[in-house]
Design a protein around this motif. Structure first.
Motif, PDB file in Angstrom:
ATOM      1  N   VAL A 452     -24.265  -6.817 -18.413  1.00  0.00           N
ATOM      2  CA  VAL A 452     -25.181  -5.452 -17.842  1.00  0.00           C
ATOM      3  C   VAL A 452     -26.444  -5.659 -17.750  1.00  0.00           C
ATOM      4  O   VAL A 452     -27.235  -5.369 -16.652  1.00  0.00           O
ATOM      5  CB  VAL A 452     -24.848  -4.392 -18.769  1.00  0.00           C
ATOM      6  CG1 VAL A 452     -25.626  -3.168 -18.556  1.00  0.00           C
ATOM      7  CG2 VAL A 452     -23.522  -4.212 -18.944  1.00  0.00           C
ATOM      8  N   GLY A 453     -27.072  -6.486 -18.699  1.00  0.00           N
ATOM      9  CA  GLY A 453     -28.546  -6.914 -18.746  1.00  0.00           C
ATOM     10  C   GLY A 453     -28.783  -7.816 -17.623  1.00  0.00           C
ATOM     11  O   GLY A 453     -29.920  -7.731 -17.074  1.00  0.00           O
ATOM     12  N   LEU A 454     -28.167  -8.542 -17.055  1.00  0.00           N
ATOM     13  CA  LEU A 454     -28.126  -9.413 -16.202  1.00  0.00           C
ATOM     14  C   LEU A 454     -27.951  -8.917 -14.738  1.00  0.00           C
ATOM     15  O   LEU A 454     -29.041  -9.164 -14.063  1.00  0.00           O
ATOM     16  CB  LEU A 454     -26.807 -10.670 -16.181  1.00  0.00           C
ATOM     17  CG  LEU A 454     -27.027 -11.872 -15.081  1.00  0.00           C
ATOM     18  CD1 LEU A 454     -28.130 -12.400 -15.009  1.00  0.00           C
ATOM     19  CD2 LEU A 454     -25.816 -12.530 -15.322  1.00  0.00           C
ATOM     20  N   ALA A 455     -27.314  -7.838 -14.785  1.00  0.00           N
ATOM     21  CA  ALA A 455     -27.221  -7.024 -13.470  1.00  0.00           C
ATOM     22  C   ALA A 455     -28.445  -6.281 -13.230  1.00  0.00           C
ATOM     23  O   ALA A 455     -29.096  -6.232 -12.149  1.00  0.00           O
ATOM     24  CB  ALA A 455     -25.869  -5.979 -13.470  1.00  0.00           C
ATOM     25  N   PHE A 456     -29.196  -5.813 -14.246  1.00  0.00           N
ATOM     26  CA  PHE A 456     -30.173  -5.208 -14.180  1.00  0.00           C
ATOM     27  C   PHE A 456     -31.462  -6.074 -13.808  1.00  0.00           C
ATOM     28  O   PHE A 456     -32.423  -5.782 -12.950  1.00  0.00           O
ATOM     29  CB  PHE A 456     -30.818  -4.368 -15.554  1.00  0.00           C
ATOM     30  CG  PHE A 456     -30.265  -2.874 -15.628  1.00  0.00           C
ATOM     31  CD1 PHE A 456     -30.913  -1.952 -15.311  1.00  0.00           C
ATOM     32  CD2 PHE A 456     -28.715  -2.898 -16.042  1.00  0.00           C
ATOM     33  CE1 PHE A 456     -30.332  -0.563 -15.396  1.00  0.00           C
ATOM     34  CE2 PHE A 456     -28.343  -1.328 -16.188  1.00  0.00           C
ATOM     35  CZ  PHE A 456     -29.154  -0.477 -15.903  1.00  0.00           C
ATOM     36  N   ALA A 457     -31.426  -7.394 -14.556  1.00  0.00           N
ATOM     37  CA  ALA A 457     -32.383  -8.414 -14.032  1.00  0.00           C
ATOM     38  C   ALA A 457     -32.314  -8.813 -12.655  1.00  0.00           C
ATOM     39  O   ALA A 457     -33.368  -8.950 -12.101  1.00  0.00           O
ATOM     40  CB  ALA A 457     -32.332  -9.409 -15.119  1.00  0.00           C
ATOM     41  N   ILE A 458     -31.203  -9.133 -12.280  1.00  0.00           N
ATOM     42  CA  ILE A 458     -31.111  -9.478 -10.563  1.00  0.00           C
ATOM     43  C   ILE A 458     -31.487  -8.570  -9.792  1.00  0.00           C
ATOM     44  O   ILE A 458     -32.190  -8.830  -8.909  1.00  0.00           O
ATOM     45  CB  ILE A 458     -29.450  -9.743 -10.549  1.00  0.00           C
ATOM     46  CG1 ILE A 458     -29.138 -10.947 -11.191  1.00  0.00           C
ATOM     47  CG2 ILE A 458     -29.336 -10.034  -9.171  1.00  0.00           C
ATOM     48  CD1 ILE A 458     -27.503 -11.280 -11.053  1.00  0.00           C
ATOM     49  N   ALA A 459     -31.172  -7.250 -10.102  1.00  0.00           N
ATOM     50  CA  ALA A 459     -31.623  -5.920  -9.242  1.00  0.00           C
ATOM     51  C   ALA A 459     -33.182  -6.065  -9.269  1.00  0.00           C
ATOM     52  O   ALA A 459     -33.779  -5.814  -8.260  1.00  0.00           O
ATOM     53  CB  ALA A 459     -31.055  -4.808  -9.834  1.00  0.00           C
ATOM     54  N   ALA A 460     -33.756  -6.275 -10.458  1.00  0.00           N
ATOM     55  CA  ALA A 460     -35.066  -6.197 -10.448  1.00  0.00           C
ATOM     56  C   ALA A 460     -35.889  -7.374  -9.942  1.00  0.00           C
ATOM     57  O   ALA A 460     -36.952  -7.309  -9.157  1.00  0.00           O
ATOM     58  CB  ALA A 460     -35.516  -6.218 -12.097  1.00  0.00           C
ATOM     59  N   ALA A 461     -35.319  -8.461 -10.171  1.00  0.00           N
ATOM     60  CA  ALA A 461     -35.939  -9.815  -9.386  1.00  0.00           C
ATOM     61  C   ALA A 461     -35.565  -9.943  -8.026  1.00  0.00           C
ATOM     62  O   ALA A 461     -36.408 -10.623  -7.201  1.00  0.00           O
ATOM     63  CB  ALA A 461     -35.568 -11.188 -10.457  1.00  0.00           C
ATOM     64  N   TYR A 486     -33.092 -14.661  -2.560  1.00  0.00           N
ATOM     65  CA  TYR A 486     -32.399 -15.958  -3.152  1.00  0.00           C
ATOM     66  C   TYR A 486     -33.012 -16.598  -4.208  1.00  0.00           C
ATOM     67  O   TYR A 486     -32.613 -17.143  -5.315  1.00  0.00           O
ATOM     68  CB  TYR A 486     -32.186 -16.873  -2.025  1.00  0.00           C
ATOM     69  CG  TYR A 486     -31.219 -16.562  -0.971  1.00  0.00           C
ATOM     70  CD1 TYR A 486     -29.959 -15.896  -1.108  1.00  0.00           C
ATOM     71  CD2 TYR A 486     -31.372 -16.701   0.597  1.00  0.00           C
ATOM     72  CE1 TYR A 486     -29.174 -15.549  -0.344  1.00  0.00           C
ATOM     73  CE2 TYR A 486     -30.633 -16.211   1.257  1.00  0.00           C
ATOM     74  CZ  TYR A 486     -29.264 -15.591   1.033  1.00  0.00           C
ATOM     75  OH  TYR A 486     -28.596 -15.204   1.845  1.00  0.00           O
ATOM     76  N   GLY A 487     -34.470 -16.505  -4.216  1.00  0.00           N
ATOM     77  CA  GLY A 487     -35.333 -16.990  -5.163  1.00  0.00           C
ATOM     78  C   GLY A 487     -35.072 -15.956  -6.443  1.00  0.00           C
ATOM     79  O   GLY A 487     -35.088 -16.498  -7.526  1.00  0.00           O
ATOM     80  N   GLY A 488     -35.338 -14.770  -6.391  1.00  0.00           N
ATOM     81  CA  GLY A 488     -34.815 -13.917  -7.718  1.00  0.00           C
ATOM     82  C   GLY A 488     -33.683 -14.184  -8.006  1.00  0.00           C
ATOM     83  O   GLY A 488     -33.524 -14.176  -9.457  1.00  0.00           O
ATOM     84  N   LEU A 489     -32.611 -14.256  -7.366  1.00  0.00           N
ATOM     85  CA  LEU A 489     -31.349 -14.343  -7.724  1.00  0.00           C
ATOM     86  C   LEU A 489     -31.230 -15.610  -8.287  1.00  0.00           C
ATOM     87  O   LEU A 489     -30.566 -15.744  -9.755  1.00  0.00           O
ATOM     88  CB  LEU A 489     -30.401 -14.148  -6.554  1.00  0.00           C
ATOM     89  CG  LEU A 489     -28.948 -14.283  -6.785  1.00  0.00           C
ATOM     90  CD1 LEU A 489     -28.311 -13.204  -7.805  1.00  0.00           C
ATOM     91  CD2 LEU A 489     -27.959 -14.234  -5.693  1.00  0.00           C
ATOM     92  N   SER A 490     -31.610 -16.583  -8.189  1.00  0.00           N
ATOM     93  CA  SER A 490     -31.163 -17.896  -8.686  1.00  0.00           C
ATOM     94  C   SER A 490     -32.224 -18.102  -9.870  1.00  0.00           C
ATOM     95  O   SER A 490     -31.699 -18.740 -10.746  1.00  0.00           O
ATOM     96  CB  SER A 490     -31.860 -19.077  -7.575  1.00  0.00           C
ATOM     97  OG  SER A 490     -31.218 -19.014  -6.234  1.00  0.00           O
ATOM     98  N   ALA A 491     -33.372 -17.595  -9.834  1.00  0.00           N
ATOM     99  CA  ALA A 491     -34.369 -17.619 -11.227  1.00  0.00           C
ATOM    100  C   ALA A 491     -33.380 -16.818 -12.286  1.00  0.00           C
ATOM    101  O   ALA A 491     -33.670 -17.442 -13.299  1.00  0.00           O
ATOM    102  CB  ALA A 491     -35.588 -17.098 -10.916  1.00  0.00           C
ATOM    103  N   THR A 492     -33.061 -15.847 -11.992  1.00  0.00           N
ATOM    104  CA  THR A 492     -32.472 -14.837 -12.877  1.00  0.00           C
ATOM    105  C   THR A 492     -31.243 -15.558 -13.558  1.00  0.00           C
ATOM    106  O   THR A 492     -30.954 -15.636 -14.774  1.00  0.00           O
ATOM    107  CB  THR A 492     -32.190 -13.592 -12.374  1.00  0.00           C
ATOM    108  OG1 THR A 492     -33.217 -13.024 -11.760  1.00  0.00           O
ATOM    109  CG2 THR A 492     -31.326 -12.499 -13.430  1.00  0.00           C
ATOM    110  N   LEU A 493     -30.196 -16.357 -12.608  1.00  0.00           N
ATOM    111  CA  LEU A 493     -29.031 -16.845 -13.121  1.00  0.00           C
ATOM    112  C   LEU A 493     -29.435 -18.070 -14.076  1.00  0.00           C
ATOM    113  O   LEU A 493     -28.804 -18.396 -15.112  1.00  0.00           O
ATOM    114  CB  LEU A 493     -28.042 -17.105 -11.876  1.00  0.00           C
ATOM    115  CG  LEU A 493     -27.454 -15.985 -11.226  1.00  0.00           C
ATOM    116  CD1 LEU A 493     -26.701 -16.352  -9.819  1.00  0.00           C
ATOM    117  CD2 LEU A 493     -26.766 -15.230 -12.063  1.00  0.00           C
TER     118      LEU A 493
END
Length: 574
Positions: A452-461, A486-493
């Protein structure tokens, strides 16, 4: 004075021992009634659905009050209803910080609602695609949307299975009607998954909206009733409630002060203390900024007639969500005072059973064993309905993006027939639902709360930089969208993969792993549990650098977008 640790009553004993008792019967009956009513509504609204606007945006015919209730239902997931109250019951003041973060986020949603309604049509990708190269932009936004929705979906469905196991007393290895804990969890996940596919395939946005409206009304009503009963037991004196909660918590006055769980100060270790403080800030960023860019929240703005209605619906949502999160204070501290942390931890280490336990105890103190069974069943049924409603909206958001963005504008070059687009959306809902069921079944024994926190972080980044820069930066272009997503998604993951959530955190006493991976695997490099503090700046930086490195310009389209977003001119001629 209300006793702080009353004995467990017979109805709760049966619920926790796996015996079929009154609480079980009431829970199943109430949940079945909710499903029956919402299915009937889905059948009725299907008769009025004619094309893509009806399926994806509910015909844009919902009022601001109706959409405000639907937004409230969309946002208040099981994490809000059970999770936050549970955290308050175990962590006190620190648990309430989640409520503050979730509520403050809507102050940022408010100015975006009217702009999004005036410029978009069905999905988030409609916004940047208005002024940029559509295919590449839509593909990037679709990847981000589906990723966020799938992570959120799996967490919600695993939560449904865990909730059923706890409510039926199977968390300690018992059995229920011949089913083991794993079988019951699997059955719950599959049942909830099938129901969400039916709602989305058959009724689309209209069915999902009415499902959210009914769920929001039930959730607010039950939470209000339980809050009133808790306060009545303490003569409506908040000081008495807080004092009893602090005494029963085992932490004393520290229970009512910050630093018990979040931003903890480690004596003799200033570096660790600093990272703990930064982790708290990072969590707040994810909650506040992620909410603005959650796909299933964004598509709700398209269900009202115009931008003014979208803004009004958010105003109503803020009032209802604010009232709900204030009530979580009474529920959390009430559970700490009346149930006690030991019993809450014994039932579920994460505290997710605090509200059901509180409901049973308050019902018993108010109306005896029958009252306890009824209150426990009512809260349990609403919790299950909450999970069902949220995952239906997540499935709709992801399937809409696949059908409208990938199929309609990439595979069909922006010229699909409406019947084709709706048909692909229904097939996509089935596909996404099936994938989510399989993933949730495989992960049902894992700690997936971090998703859940990861979903919020990806949405934000990944999503937020695209939305903000599209609306307010003339120089933003197609390459900026791609690099930002792609940068925000990759960085978060990547940050989450190398964080203590995935590996490297062990119990100092038992040596058991407190992370997702076993204790013998330690790939931790990033010292914080929440990546938003680093990932969000990376997402914005990638979007800005990508735009500056591309020669693409289209000032005329940006000007038209700004006029449309502020005035609504031409919003329906898309």
């Amino acid at each position: 004075m209300i006793p702080t640790a009353p004995p467990i009553t017979d109805s709760l004993v049966s619920a926790l021992d796996g015996q079929f008792g009154p609480a079980h019967a009431w829970t199943l009956a109430l949940f079945a009634l909710f499903v029956l009513v919402t299915l009937v509504i889905s059948i009725r609204v299907r008769r009025t659905s004619r094309g893509a606007v009806d399926y994806f945006a509910g015909g844009r015919g919902f009022s601001s009050t109706q959409n405000g209730l639907a937004l409230t239902g969309d946002y208040l997931s099981a994490a809000s209803f059970l999770g936050i109250a549970g955290m308050i019951s175990l962590q006190g003041y620190d648990g309430f910080l989640y409520s503050i973060g979730f509520l403050v986020a809507w102050l940022l949603v408010l100015p975006m609602a009217q702009l999004m309604r005036n410029t978009g049509r069905f999905t988030m990708a409609d916004l940047p695609a208005f002024r940029m190269r559509r295919m590449r932009v839509r593909l990037a936004c679709s990847v981000s949307t589906v990723t966020v929705c799938v992570f959120y979906l799996v967490a919600q469905m695993v939560g449904a299975g865990a909730l059923v196991a706890v409510l039926l007393g199977l968390h300690d290895g018992g059995s229920f009607l011949g089913m083991s804990a794993d079988q019951a969890r699997t059955g719950a996940i599959v049942l909830v998954g099938i129901l969400m596919i039916v709602y989305v395939m058959y009724g689309g946005m209209k069915a999902a909206t009415w499902l959210q409206i009914i769920k929001a009304i039930l959730l607010l009503a039950v939470t209000g009733l339980l809050t009133a009963l808790v306060l009545a037991l303490f003569s409506f004196d908040p000081r008495a409630l807080l004092g009893a909660a602090a005494d029963a918590s085992g932490h004393g006055s520290a229970f009512l002060e910050p630093g018990l769980r979040l931003g903890v100060e480690v004596p003799g270790d200033p570096v660790r203390t600093a990272f703990n403080k930064l982790d708290l800030i990072s969590l707040g960023l994810a909650l506040v900024l992620g909410t603005v860019a959650l796909p299933h929240i964004l598509i709700r703005f398209y269900t009202v007639p115009d931008g003014r209605s979208a803004r009004a619906s958010v105003n109503r949502t803020i009032v209802m969500i604010g009232a709900f999160y204030l009530m979580t204070l009474a529920l959390g501290f009430g559970a700490a005072a009346l149930v006690g942390s030991e019993r809450i931890l014994a039932a579920d280490a994460s505290g997710n059973t605090a509200v059901p336990l509180l409901a049973e105890e308050v019902g018993r103190l108010t109306a005896g064993p029958v009252g306890g069974a009824v209150m426990l069943a009512l809260v349990s049924a609403v919790a299950l309905a909450t999970i069902l409603a949220v995952i239906a909206s997540l499935t709709l958001a992801s399937s809409s993006s696949i059908a409208h963005d990938v199929f309609g504008h990439i595979l069909m070059w922006g010229r699909p027939r409406e019947s084709q687009e709706v048909g692909v959306a229904r097939f996509s809902a089935c596909l996404v639902g099936a994938v989510a069921i399989v993933l949730a079944v495989q992960a049902q024994n894992q700690n997936v709360a971090f998703l859940v926190g990861l979903a919020f972080a990806i949405a934000a980044a990944a999503n937020l930089p695209v939305i903000v820069l599209t609306m307010f930066w003339r120089r933003f272009n197609t390459q900026g969208v791609e690099w930002g997503v792609y940068g925000g998604l990759s960085a978060t993951l990547l940050l989450m993969l190398f964080s203590p959530v995935v590996s490297g955190r062990t119990d100092p006493v038992t040596g058991e792993s407190l992370s997702v991976l076993p204790a013998w695997i330690d790939i931790q490099v990033f010292p914080m549990e929440n990546p938003a503090l680093v990932a969000v700046p990376i997402g914005f930086a990638c979007a800005i650098v990508g735009s500056l490195l591309s020669p693409e310009r289209d000032s005329a389209r940006f000007t038209e977008l700004r006029v449309r977003s502020l005035t609504g001119w031409g919003a329906e001629q898309r």
